[in-house]
Enzyme design. Structure first.
Site, PDB file in Angstrom:
ATOM      1  N   MET A 223       4.598   5.073   8.030  1.00 43.42           N
ATOM      2  CA  MET A 223       4.069   5.004   9.401  1.00 43.42           C
ATOM      3  C   MET A 223       2.646   4.465   9.419  1.00 43.42           C
ATOM      4  O   MET A 223       1.801   4.932  10.197  1.00 43.42           O
ATOM      5  CB  MET A 223       4.142   6.414  10.018  1.00 43.42           C
ATOM      6  CG  MET A 223       5.561   7.002   9.990  1.00 43.42           C
ATOM      7  SD  MET A 223       5.722   8.633  10.746  1.00 43.42           S
ATOM      8  CE  MET A 223       4.783   9.642   9.621  1.00 43.42           C
ATOM      9  N   GLY A 224       2.354   3.500   8.552  1.00 46.15           N
ATOM     10  CA  GLY A 224       1.030   2.880   8.529  1.00 46.15           C
ATOM     11  C   GLY A 224      -0.075   3.921   8.367  1.00 46.15           C
ATOM     12  O   GLY A 224       0.027   4.829   7.535  1.00 46.15           O
ATOM     13  N   GLY A 227       0.439   7.719   7.862  1.00 46.86           N
ATOM     14  CA  GLY A 227       1.020   8.287   6.651  1.00 46.86           C
ATOM     15  C   GLY A 227       2.507   8.019   6.548  1.00 46.86           C
ATOM     16  O   GLY A 227       2.986   6.981   7.005  1.00 46.86           O
ATOM     17  N   ASP A 254       5.526  -1.668  -0.205  1.00 46.56           N
ATOM     18  CA  ASP A 254       6.127  -1.928  -1.531  1.00 46.56           C
ATOM     19  C   ASP A 254       5.460  -1.051  -2.591  1.00 46.56           C
ATOM     20  O   ASP A 254       6.128  -0.527  -3.490  1.00 46.56           O
ATOM     21  CB  ASP A 254       5.975  -3.399  -1.915  1.00 46.56           C
ATOM     22  CG  ASP A 254       6.475  -4.322  -0.814  1.00 46.56           C
ATOM     23  OD1 ASP A 254       7.395  -3.903  -0.082  1.00 46.56           O
ATOM     24  OD2 ASP A 254       5.926  -5.425  -0.674  1.00 46.56           O
TER      25      ASP A 254
HETATM   26  N1  LIG Z   1      -4.515   1.857   7.619  1.00 47.89           N
HETATM   27  C1  LIG Z   1      -3.978   2.738   6.755  1.00 47.89           C
HETATM   28  N2  LIG Z   1      -4.621   3.870   6.431  1.00 47.89           N
HETATM   29  C2  LIG Z   1      -4.106   4.775   5.571  1.00 47.89           C
HETATM   30  N3  LIG Z   1      -2.902   4.598   4.948  1.00 47.89           N
HETATM   31  C3  LIG Z   1      -2.214   3.486   5.234  1.00 47.89           C
HETATM   32  C4  LIG Z   1      -2.691   2.501   6.152  1.00 47.89           C
HETATM   33  N4  LIG Z   1      -1.784   1.500   6.210  1.00 47.89           N
HETATM   34  C5  LIG Z   1      -0.783   1.844   5.380  1.00 47.89           C
HETATM   35  N5  LIG Z   1      -1.034   3.033   4.788  1.00 47.89           N
HETATM   36  C6  LIG Z   1      -0.221   3.724   3.775  1.00 47.89           C
HETATM   37  O1  LIG Z   1       0.720   2.788   3.268  1.00 47.89           O
HETATM   38  C7  LIG Z   1       2.050   3.240   3.586  1.00 47.89           C
HETATM   39  C8  LIG Z   1       2.931   2.023   3.853  1.00 47.89           C
HETATM   40  O2  LIG Z   1       2.393   1.308   4.950  1.00 47.89           O
HETATM   41  P1  LIG Z   1       3.306   0.730   6.132  1.00 47.89           P
HETATM   42  O3  LIG Z   1       3.936   1.829   6.879  1.00 47.89           O
HETATM   43  O4  LIG Z   1       2.457  -0.233   6.873  1.00 47.89           O
HETATM   44  O5  LIG Z   1       4.457   0.010   5.290  1.00 47.89           O
HETATM   45  P2  LIG Z   1       5.290  -1.325   5.561  1.00 47.89           P
HETATM   46  O6  LIG Z   1       5.368  -1.577   7.034  1.00 47.89           O
HETATM   47  O7  LIG Z   1       6.545  -1.186   4.802  1.00 47.89           O
HETATM   48  O8  LIG Z   1       4.327  -2.389   4.878  1.00 47.89           O
HETATM   49  P3  LIG Z   1       4.632  -3.817   4.193  1.00 47.89           P
HETATM   50  O9  LIG Z   1       5.913  -4.349   4.792  1.00 47.89           O
HETATM   51  O10 LIG Z   1       3.416  -4.635   4.536  1.00 47.89           O
HETATM   52  O11 LIG Z   1       4.730  -3.550   2.743  1.00 47.89           O
HETATM   53  C9  LIG Z   1       1.890   4.190   4.762  1.00 47.89           C
HETATM   54  O12 LIG Z   1       2.963   5.112   4.845  1.00 47.89           O
HETATM   55  C10 LIG Z   1       0.565   4.862   4.409  1.00 47.89           C
HETATM   56  O13 LIG Z   1       0.760   5.875   3.428  1.00 47.89           O
HETATM   57  O1  LIG Z   2      10.714 -11.579   4.675  1.00 45.14           O
HETATM   58  P1  LIG Z   2      10.825 -10.257   3.947  1.00 45.14           P
HETATM   59  O2  LIG Z   2      11.641 -10.400   2.688  1.00 45.14           O
HETATM   60  O3  LIG Z   2      11.282  -9.127   4.810  1.00 45.14           O
HETATM   61  O4  LIG Z   2       9.349  -9.831   3.521  1.00 45.14           O
HETATM   62  C1  LIG Z   2       8.615 -10.665   2.665  1.00 45.14           C
HETATM   63  C2  LIG Z   2       7.207 -10.138   2.510  1.00 45.14           C
HETATM   64  O5  LIG Z   2       6.486 -10.091   3.743  1.00 45.14           O
HETATM   65  O6  LIG Z   2       7.261  -8.820   1.994  1.00 45.14           O
HETATM   66  C3  LIG Z   2       6.168  -8.581   1.127  1.00 45.14           C
HETATM   67  C4  LIG Z   2       5.293  -7.505   1.686  1.00 45.14           C
HETATM   68  O7  LIG Z   2       6.007  -6.329   1.873  1.00 45.14           O
HETATM   69  C5  LIG Z   2       5.462  -9.912   0.945  1.00 45.14           C
HETATM   70  O8  LIG Z   2       5.142 -10.115  -0.397  1.00 45.14           O
HETATM   71  C6  LIG Z   2       6.428 -10.928   1.471  1.00 45.14           C
HETATM   72  O9  LIG Z   2       5.828 -12.099   1.990  1.00 45.14           O
END
Ligand SMILES: Nc1ncnc2c1ncn2[C@@H]1O[C@H](COP(=O)(O)OP(=O)(O)OP(=O)(O)O)[C@@H](O)[C@H]1O
Ligand SMILES: O=P(O)(O)OC[C@@]1(O)O[C@H](CO)[C@@H](O)[C@@H]1O
Length: 314
Positions: A223-224, A227, A254
Site C-alpha cells: 500500500m505504498g 505500508g 519487487d
Molecule cells: N513512500 C513510501 N514510504 C514508506 N514506504 C514505502 C513508500 N513507498 C513504498 N513503500 C514500501 O514499499 C512497499 C511496496 O510499495 P508499493 O505498494 O508502491 O509497491 P508496488 O506498487 O508493487 O511498486 P512497484 O510496482 O513500483 O514495484 C510498500 O508496501 C511499503 O512497505
Molecule cells: O509492465 P510490467 O511487467 O507490469 O512492469 C514492468 C516494470 O514497471 O516493473 C518493474 C518495477 O516493478 C520495472 O523494472 C519494470 O519497468
C-alpha cells in the site's frame, strides 16, 4: 529451498530525473540511468544482494542484452533466460520530487517455441520444494491464463508459486483451478480485480481473508507509504516503516517480494516475513535501481518496522 524467478516481459528501465514534470512542456533532465529490470529480474537482483543465489528464467531480447549480462556477472544470479530475436523493451520512468511516472511498453511478441523453451528450463530449475517467483506483465503472444496454468503445474510438481501480477493475468490466476502459494498485488491491483475501491485497510484485509480462504497461503497487499498487509493462517498484520529520502520508488514492490522470499527461505513466520519484506522495500527506496544496501542496514530496518494487528485498523 531453491529460488527461481520467472520474468516473461523484462525491461530496461530508463529512469529520467526531472525537477518538475509538466504535461506538454519541454523538460531538461537532471540525469538519466539505465538498469536491467522487469519485476522478476528486480526480485532476483535484491535476493542476490541479500546473499541468496537465484536462477533467473524467462525471456530476453537477443539484440540488447548488455545491461542484463552486466547484472548477471556482478551478482550470484544464474542466467537461464531464453533469448528471442529483437530487443527487450525499454520502459521510461520519470522521477520528479520522489514521485515516479511510469511509461511501460508492451514488449516484443514472444513466439510459441520460445515459450515452450522457457517451460523446459523452468521445469528443470523448479524441482520439488523450489519457490518460483513469477512477476510482471505477460508479453504479447502469451496466453492470459499463463500464470494460472503455471500455478497448477508447479503445485503438481511440489514447487510453490509466489505471484506478483496484475490485470487479466492476475484475475486468471486467482480464478484458476490451482491457487498460487502466495501473491503480492498492490492495493490498486487488488481493487481492480475486485471491481471496487478498497479505501480502508479493513476492506483490504477482508479481500485478503477471502483469498486466503480460497487456498492462497500467504496474501500480501502493498500500500505504498501506508505500508503493507500480510495475511496467513497465523493472522493478519500491517507493517509500516517511514522511508527516508526517496531515490526512486521503481521496484519497491519487487524488493518487498524479494524480502518475503528471503524470509520464506529461512522458514520464518508471518511477523518476520512482514519485517523483512518491508525492510527490503524501504531499503530499496533509498537507492536507484534494483539494489539493496549491505545486510546489516537491512536487518536494522527490519528491527525498526512497526507491526500492528490488522484487526485494529480502521
Ligand atoms: N513512500 C513510501 N514510504 C514508506 N514506504 C514505502 C513508500 N513507498 C513504498 N513503500 C514500501 O514499499 C512497499 C511496496 O510499495 P508499493 O505498494 O508502491 O509497491 P508496488 O506498487 O508493487 O511498486 P512497484 O510496482 O513500483 O514495484 C510498500 O508496501 C511499503 O512497505
Ligand atoms: O509492465 P510490467 O511487467 O507490469 O512492469 C514492468 C516494470 O514497471 O516493473 C518493474 C518495477 O516493478 C520495472 O523494472 C519494470 O519497468
Amino acid at each position: 529451498m531453491t529460488v527461481v524467478t520467472l520474468t516473461l516481459n523484462p525491461a530496461i528501465d530508463q529512469t529520467v530525473m526531472l525537477d518538475r514534470l509538466l504535461r506538454g512542456e519541454v523538460h531538461r533532465a537532471q540525469s538519466v540511468r539505465r538498469d536491467a529490470g522487469g519485476k522478476g529480474i528486480n526480485v532476483a537482483s535484491c535476493l542476490a544482494d541479500w546473499g541468496v543465489p537465484v536462477t533467473a528464467c524467462g525471456i530476453l531480447g537477443a539484440d540488447n542484452p548488455a545491461a542484463f549480462d552486466a547484472l548477471f556477472a556482478a551478482k550470484p544470479i544464474t542466467d537461464r533466460l531464453v533469448r528471442v530475436a529483437g530487443e527487450t523493451r525499454t520502459n521510461i520512468k520519470l522521477v520528479d520530487a520522489g514521485e515516479t511516472t511510469d511509461i511501460n511498453l508492451p514488449g516484443p511478441v514472444v513466439p510459441p517455441a520460445a515459450l515452450a523453451e522457457v517451460e523446459r528450463t523452468l521445469a528443470e530449475a523448479a524441482t520439488p520444494g523450489t519457490l518460483v517467483i513469477a512477476a510482471g506483465s505477460l508479453p504479447p503472444g502469451c496466453a492470459p491464463d499463463h500464470y494460472a496454468t503455471l500455478a497448477a503445474t508447479l503445485s503438481a510438481r511440489g514447487a510453490r508459486l509466489l505471484l506478483d501480477a496484475s490485470g487479466v493475468a492476475l484475475t486468471a490466476a486467482l480464478e484458476g483451478p490451482a491457487a498460487p502459494y502466495a501473491i503480492k498485488p498492490n492495493r490498486r491491483e487488488l481493487a481492480d480485480w475486485r471491481g471496487r475501491p478498497l479505501d480502508r485497510i479493513a476492506d483490504v484485509a477482508a479481500e485478503a481473508r477471502a483469498l486466503h480462504a480460497r487456498g492462497i497461503a500467504l496474501v500480501v497487499v502493498s500500500m505504498g507509504a501506508e505500508g503493507a498487509l500480510f495475511l496467513s493462517a497465523e493472522g493478519a498484520l500491517v507493517a509500516r516503516l517511514p522511508a527516508g529520502a526517496l531515490a526512486s520508488t521503481v521496484g519497491a514492490g519487487d524488493a518487498m517480494v524479494a524480502g518475503i522470499a528471503a524470509a520464506l527461505k529461512e522458514g520464518a513466520g508471518l511477523e518476520r516475513i512482514a519485517r523483512l519484506g518491508t525492510a527490503f522495500a524501504v531499503a530499496k527506496l533509498g537507492r536507484p535501481g534494483p539494489n539493496l544496501p549491505e545486510r546489516g542496514t537491512v536487518n536494522a530496518l527490519a528491527h525498526d518496522v512497526t507491526i500492528t494487528d490488522a484487526g485494529e485498523q480502521a
